[in-house]
Scaffold this active site. Sequence first.
Site, PDB file in Angstrom:
ATOM      1  N   GLY A 263       0.791  -1.241   0.000  1.00  0.00           N
ATOM      2  CA  GLY A 263       0.000   0.000   0.000  1.00  0.00           C
ATOM      3  C   GLY A 263       0.814   1.278   0.000  1.00  0.00           C
ATOM      4  O   GLY A 263       0.260   2.359   0.179  1.00  0.00           O
TER       5      GLY A 263
ATOM      6  N   ALA B   7     -12.301   2.912  -4.292  1.00  0.00           N
ATOM      7  CA  ALA B   7     -13.699   3.093  -4.716  1.00  0.00           C
ATOM      8  C   ALA B   7     -13.680   4.041  -5.895  1.00  0.00           C
ATOM      9  O   ALA B   7     -12.775   4.890  -6.004  1.00  0.00           O
ATOM     10  CB  ALA B   7     -14.541   3.673  -3.587  1.00  0.00           C
TER      11      ALA B   7
ATOM     12  N   GLN C 127       1.753  -1.018  -6.994  1.00  0.00           N
ATOM     13  CA  GLN C 127       0.612  -1.313  -7.865  1.00  0.00           C
ATOM     14  C   GLN C 127       0.835  -0.649  -9.218  1.00  0.00           C
ATOM     15  O   GLN C 127       0.515   0.517  -9.397  1.00  0.00           O
ATOM     16  CB  GLN C 127      -0.676  -0.769  -7.233  1.00  0.00           C
ATOM     17  CG  GLN C 127      -1.917  -1.097  -8.041  1.00  0.00           C
ATOM     18  CD  GLN C 127      -3.082  -0.162  -7.741  1.00  0.00           C
ATOM     19  OE1 GLN C 127      -2.925   0.814  -7.009  1.00  0.00           O
ATOM     20  NE2 GLN C 127      -4.228  -0.449  -8.312  1.00  0.00           N
TER      21      GLN C 127
ATOM     22  N   LYS D 181     -15.285  -0.545   4.628  1.00  0.00           N
ATOM     23  CA  LYS D 181     -14.518  -0.554   5.883  1.00  0.00           C
ATOM     24  C   LYS D 181     -15.251  -1.348   6.969  1.00  0.00           C
ATOM     25  O   LYS D 181     -14.615  -1.983   7.816  1.00  0.00           O
ATOM     26  CB  LYS D 181     -14.245   0.877   6.365  1.00  0.00           C
ATOM     27  CG  LYS D 181     -13.290   1.672   5.480  1.00  0.00           C
ATOM     28  CD  LYS D 181     -11.925   1.019   5.318  1.00  0.00           C
ATOM     29  CE  LYS D 181     -10.905   1.949   4.681  1.00  0.00           C
ATOM     30  NZ  LYS D 181      -9.677   1.242   4.264  1.00  0.00           N
TER      31      LYS D 181
ATOM     32  N   TYR E 137     -18.348   9.551   2.324  1.00  0.00           N
ATOM     33  CA  TYR E 137     -17.496   8.357   2.446  1.00  0.00           C
ATOM     34  C   TYR E 137     -18.195   7.142   1.818  1.00  0.00           C
ATOM     35  O   TYR E 137     -17.550   6.238   1.304  1.00  0.00           O
ATOM     36  CB  TYR E 137     -17.115   8.116   3.905  1.00  0.00           C
ATOM     37  CG  TYR E 137     -15.857   7.288   4.055  1.00  0.00           C
ATOM     38  CD1 TYR E 137     -14.636   7.742   3.562  1.00  0.00           C
ATOM     39  CD2 TYR E 137     -15.889   6.045   4.682  1.00  0.00           C
ATOM     40  CE1 TYR E 137     -13.485   6.979   3.690  1.00  0.00           C
ATOM     41  CE2 TYR E 137     -14.741   5.281   4.814  1.00  0.00           C
ATOM     42  CZ  TYR E 137     -13.543   5.757   4.318  1.00  0.00           C
ATOM     43  OH  TYR E 137     -12.416   4.989   4.447  1.00  0.00           O
TER      44      TYR E 137
ATOM     45  N   ALA F  95      -5.273   8.641  -1.873  1.00  0.00           N
ATOM     46  CA  ALA F  95      -6.597   8.012  -1.732  1.00  0.00           C
ATOM     47  C   ALA F  95      -7.617   9.018  -1.197  1.00  0.00           C
ATOM     48  O   ALA F  95      -8.727   9.125  -1.722  1.00  0.00           O
ATOM     49  CB  ALA F  95      -6.502   6.798  -0.806  1.00  0.00           C
TER      50      ALA F  95
ATOM     51  N   THR G   2      -3.715  12.220   1.495  1.00  0.00           N
ATOM     52  CA  THR G   2      -2.988  11.233   0.679  1.00  0.00           C
ATOM     53  C   THR G   2      -3.660  11.163  -0.688  1.00  0.00           C
ATOM     54  O   THR G   2      -4.714  11.765  -0.900  1.00  0.00           O
ATOM     55  CB  THR G   2      -3.056   9.824   1.307  1.00  0.00           C
ATOM     56  OG1 THR G   2      -4.426   9.418   1.349  1.00  0.00           O
ATOM     57  CG2 THR G   2      -2.467   9.770   2.712  1.00  0.00           C
TER      58      THR G   2
ATOM     59  N   SER H 166       1.800   8.324   1.719  1.00  0.00           N
ATOM     60  CA  SER H 166       1.025   7.126   2.070  1.00  0.00           C
ATOM     61  C   SER H 166       1.174   6.781   3.543  1.00  0.00           C
ATOM     62  O   SER H 166       2.286   6.812   4.089  1.00  0.00           O
ATOM     63  CB  SER H 166       1.519   5.910   1.263  1.00  0.00           C
ATOM     64  OG  SER H 166       1.292   6.086  -0.109  1.00  0.00           O
TER      65      SER H 166
ATOM     66  N   ASP I   2      -1.217  -6.163  -7.697  1.00  0.00           N
ATOM     67  CA  ASP I   2      -2.594  -5.686  -7.743  1.00  0.00           C
ATOM     68  C   ASP I   2      -3.379  -6.715  -6.949  1.00  0.00           C
ATOM     69  O   ASP I   2      -3.395  -7.900  -7.313  1.00  0.00           O
ATOM     70  CB  ASP I   2      -3.069  -5.620  -9.197  1.00  0.00           C
ATOM     71  CG  ASP I   2      -4.502  -5.105  -9.294  1.00  0.00           C
ATOM     72  OD1 ASP I   2      -5.323  -5.435  -8.410  1.00  0.00           O
ATOM     73  OD2 ASP I   2      -4.799  -4.384 -10.257  1.00  0.00           O
ATOM     74  N   VAL I   3      -4.008  -6.309  -5.865  1.00  0.00           N
ATOM     75  CA  VAL I   3      -4.640  -7.284  -4.972  1.00  0.00           C
ATOM     76  C   VAL I   3      -5.868  -7.952  -5.599  1.00  0.00           C
ATOM     77  O   VAL I   3      -6.413  -8.896  -5.033  1.00  0.00           O
ATOM     78  CB  VAL I   3      -5.004  -6.680  -3.597  1.00  0.00           C
ATOM     79  CG1 VAL I   3      -3.763  -6.275  -2.831  1.00  0.00           C
ATOM     80  CG2 VAL I   3      -5.982  -5.509  -3.735  1.00  0.00           C
TER      81      VAL I   3
HETATM   82  P1  NAD Z   1      -2.608   5.990  -0.581  1.00  0.00           P
HETATM   83  O1  NAD Z   1      -3.260   6.435  -1.841  1.00  0.00           O
HETATM   84  O2  NAD Z   1      -1.252   6.476  -0.302  1.00  0.00           O
HETATM   85  O3  NAD Z   1      -2.625   4.414  -0.451  1.00  0.00           O
HETATM   86  C1  NAD Z   1      -3.642   3.612  -1.001  1.00  0.00           C
HETATM   87  C2  NAD Z   1      -2.940   2.425  -1.590  1.00  0.00           C
HETATM   88  O4  NAD Z   1      -3.888   1.485  -2.079  1.00  0.00           O
HETATM   89  C3  NAD Z   1      -2.024   2.806  -2.761  1.00  0.00           C
HETATM   90  O5  NAD Z   1      -0.723   2.359  -2.491  1.00  0.00           O
HETATM   91  C4  NAD Z   1      -2.621   2.041  -3.927  1.00  0.00           C
HETATM   92  O6  NAD Z   1      -1.634   1.596  -4.836  1.00  0.00           O
HETATM   93  C5  NAD Z   1      -3.271   0.887  -3.196  1.00  0.00           C
HETATM   94  N1  NAD Z   1      -4.244   0.196  -4.026  1.00  0.00           N
HETATM   95  C6  NAD Z   1      -5.450   0.615  -4.471  1.00  0.00           C
HETATM   96  N2  NAD Z   1      -5.996  -0.341  -5.254  1.00  0.00           N
HETATM   97  C7  NAD Z   1      -5.123  -1.386  -5.273  1.00  0.00           C
HETATM   98  C8  NAD Z   1      -5.099  -2.656  -5.902  1.00  0.00           C
HETATM   99  N3  NAD Z   1      -6.092  -3.066  -6.703  1.00  0.00           N
HETATM  100  N4  NAD Z   1      -4.025  -3.459  -5.685  1.00  0.00           N
HETATM  101  C9  NAD Z   1      -2.995  -3.057  -4.902  1.00  0.00           C
HETATM  102  N5  NAD Z   1      -2.963  -1.878  -4.289  1.00  0.00           N
HETATM  103  C10 NAD Z   1      -4.016  -1.046  -4.478  1.00  0.00           C
HETATM  104  O7  NAD Z   1      -3.618   6.466   0.567  1.00  0.00           O
HETATM  105  P2  NAD Z   1      -3.686   6.148   2.131  1.00  0.00           P
HETATM  106  O8  NAD Z   1      -4.625   7.186   2.645  1.00  0.00           O
HETATM  107  O9  NAD Z   1      -2.344   6.019   2.715  1.00  0.00           O
HETATM  108  O10 NAD Z   1      -4.464   4.753   2.161  1.00  0.00           O
HETATM  109  C11 NAD Z   1      -3.983   3.605   2.838  1.00  0.00           C
HETATM  110  C12 NAD Z   1      -5.106   2.991   3.673  1.00  0.00           C
HETATM  111  O11 NAD Z   1      -5.404   3.888   4.740  1.00  0.00           O
HETATM  112  C13 NAD Z   1      -6.408   2.768   2.911  1.00  0.00           C
HETATM  113  O12 NAD Z   1      -6.980   1.552   3.347  1.00  0.00           O
HETATM  114  C14 NAD Z   1      -7.254   3.932   3.387  1.00  0.00           C
HETATM  115  O13 NAD Z   1      -8.648   3.668   3.302  1.00  0.00           O
HETATM  116  C15 NAD Z   1      -6.807   3.997   4.837  1.00  0.00           C
HETATM  117  N6  NAD Z   1      -7.161   5.239   5.545  1.00  0.00           N
HETATM  118  C16 NAD Z   1      -6.804   6.433   5.037  1.00  0.00           C
HETATM  119  C17 NAD Z   1      -7.172   7.596   5.706  1.00  0.00           C
HETATM  120  C18 NAD Z   1      -6.822   8.952   5.135  1.00  0.00           C
HETATM  121  O14 NAD Z   1      -7.463   9.945   5.504  1.00  0.00           O
HETATM  122  N7  NAD Z   1      -5.824   9.058   4.271  1.00  0.00           N
HETATM  123  C19 NAD Z   1      -7.865   7.526   6.920  1.00  0.00           C
HETATM  124  C20 NAD Z   1      -8.194   6.271   7.430  1.00  0.00           C
HETATM  125  C21 NAD Z   1      -7.834   5.125   6.725  1.00  0.00           C
END
Ligand code: NAD
Length: 256
Positions: A13, A95, A40, A164, A157, A197, A195, A19, A64-65
């Site tokens: 991730g 999403a 990814q 989630k 969301y 995402a 980030t 990230s 890619d998961v």
């Molecule tokens: P990010 O965009 O840095 O990371 C998201 C990651 O998901 C990326 O590395 C992307 O390559 C990967 N990804 C998406 N689809 C994929 C697939 N098909 N195969 C492999 N990898 C895939 O953003 P982030 O905010 O660091 O997100 C990481 C986690 O933290 C996520 O689960 C997100 O929901 C969660 N989260 C984020 C926040 C926030 O506000 N940023 C808050 C709570 C939870």
Amino acid sequence: MGIADGKRALIVGVANEKSLAWSIAQELRGQGAEIALTFQGEILEKRVRPLAQQIDAQVVGELDVGNDDQIAKVFADVKQLWGGLDMLVHAVAFADREDLRDRFLNVNRINFGRALEISAYSLVALARAAEPLMEARGGGSVVTLSYLGAVRAIPNYNVMGVAKAALEACVRYLALDLGPKNIRVNALSAAPARTLASSAIRDYHTMSHEVEERSPLKRAMKPEEVGKMASVLLSDLSSGVTGQTIYVDVGYNIMG
Ligand code: NAD
């Protein structure tokens, strides 16, 4: 002496330096763990390789998961590299952008399924692949990242909140299945962080501002705080903790 000395961690991730998975990777490395990262697709590979170099991490390959062959290949590579695995970080969510800015009601069947597959089912697939490698080390710890939208209706969301909720339920059932093998599974529920995402969510700023204004600590969460708590959950310091969702949100979730 670090809390992760001698441990081997696979982190899925990392997309860039913002990230949350990168904060976890840096903290775990600082605590003594050896790190392996995946990426990814080619575009993110260019971002991930230089980051890996900064912390002497291995890049075990593309993942890619949604692709079972790639999952099998990555875990085969980890087995070849280390023979076993102590820690797994799942920090993956997806999403369709439109579904994070429209009414939840309008999500279609395909997008609903895709969000749940990538954001929740993928934890099950990765945990299953990790099981024999963790068993070989006498146990292990898995951490995934969640958000308050799993248990509250947070505007915009939407389907990600449903994903989630499924993810947090997966954590409990995986904890039950893997507990007898001394493998623990927990979720860390983080506050909003800027980030790649989160930039897809409409009005992300309102979500984030609200935390600064109303949380008990009256400030934003720092990404390194996710790294620190994830390291505790991944290490033996939390040996009696499994199946939980732990909030790292400057206390926001307790507010009425
Ligand atoms: P990010 O965009 O840095 O990371 C998201 C990651 O998901 C990326 O590395 C992307 O390559 C990967 N990804 C998406 N689809 C994929 C697939 N098909 N195969 C492999 N990898 C895939 O953003 P982030 O905010 O660091 O997100 C990481 C986690 O933290 C996520 O689960 C997100 O929901 C969660 N989260 C984020 C926040 C926030 O506000 N940023 C808050 C709570 C939870």
